[in-house]
Enzyme design. Structure first.
Site, PDB file in Angstrom:
ATOM      1  N   HIS A   1       0.580   4.586   4.307  1.00  0.00           N
ATOM      2  CA  HIS A   1      -0.132   5.175   3.174  1.00  0.00           C
ATOM      3  C   HIS A   1       0.276   6.635   2.987  1.00  0.00           C
ATOM      4  O   HIS A   1       0.623   7.054   1.882  1.00  0.00           O
ATOM      5  CB  HIS A   1      -1.638   5.099   3.395  1.00  0.00           C
ATOM      6  CG  HIS A   1      -2.210   3.723   3.326  1.00  0.00           C
ATOM      7  ND1 HIS A   1      -3.566   3.497   3.343  1.00  0.00           N
ATOM      8  CD2 HIS A   1      -1.630   2.500   3.252  1.00  0.00           C
ATOM      9  CE1 HIS A   1      -3.790   2.200   3.270  1.00  0.00           C
ATOM     10  NE2 HIS A   1      -2.629   1.572   3.234  1.00  0.00           N
TER      11      HIS A   1
ATOM     12  N   SER B   1       0.806  -1.228   0.000  1.00  0.00           N
ATOM     13  CA  SER B   1       0.000   0.000   0.000  1.00  0.00           C
ATOM     14  C   SER B   1       0.836   1.274   0.000  1.00  0.00           C
ATOM     15  O   SER B   1       0.491   2.241  -0.676  1.00  0.00           O
ATOM     16  CB  SER B   1      -0.946   0.024   1.202  1.00  0.00           C
ATOM     17  OG  SER B   1      -1.793  -1.088   1.184  1.00  0.00           O
TER      18      SER B   1
END
Length: 191
Positions: free
Chosen positions: A166, A115
């Site tokens: 993220h 991610s």
């Protein structure tokens, strides 16, 4: 490059599944998950290996979907090698920031997934949308902004998501892309 990254993710998922399970924390740590457990604190390579591990099929599926949909246009913009550097460097930077965050809180973490690297691609597209407007049409910019808003909300709203990886990947991709296009131009563009 995107195809090779996808294959690496799938192969590692299969290996995890056959050796204790992809959701087993012990298996994940044995195979290279990012963690701040004291025994593993000196193993810097985990910042890299954890990018290729996924905790469960849905985790692999979401990251693979994002790679298939969003990565190829960025790979075409940068070329395979520079795109590979962007992807891996964003993922590593996201992991570095995430580990620093958990250490500052005094919380133990075991983290896996692509991610941070995927958000690095989003960060690179954000750079394009803001500073290279001729490369991206208005409709694509709106789609990107919508995707980023939902992605950030999702990162905070869902439990068990390493939102710092993220955010770190997003910021990393934004700045790494800017550096790459300035410092590492393809030969045919050099004067």
């Amino acid at each position: 490059m995107t195809s090779m990254l996808l294959v690496a993710n799938v192969v590692m998922f299969i290996l995890l599944s056959l050796n204790g399970g992809s959701t087993n924390p012990v298996t994940l740590v044995e195979w290279g998950a990012l963690t701040n457990l004291p025994v593993y604190s000196e193993e810097w390579w985990r910042h890299f290996t954890s990018i290729f591990l996924h905790a469960g099929f849905s985790h692999l599926l979401f990251n693979s979907f994002a790679l298939v949909v969003f990565a190829p246009p960025m790979e075409r913009i940068l070329g395979s090698i520079r795109y590979g550097v962007l992807y891996l460097a964003s993922g590593v930077l996201g992991n570095v920031l995430a580990l620093a965050w958990y250490n500052s809180l005094g919380q133990t973490t075991i983290s896996v997934g692509a991610s941070g690297a995927v958000y690095g691609i989003y960060g690179a597209f954000l750079y394009v949308a803001l500073f290279q407007r001729t490369i991206m049409d208005e409709s694509s910019r709106k789609t990107l902004y919508t995707l980023l808003v939902f992605g950030i909300i999702f990162s905070f709203a869902m439990s068990g998501i390493n939102w710092m990886a993220h955010l770190g990947g997003l910021l990393g991709g934004f700045f790494i892309y800017g550096l790459i296009i300035r410092l590492w131009r393809p030969r045919m563009l050099k004067k």
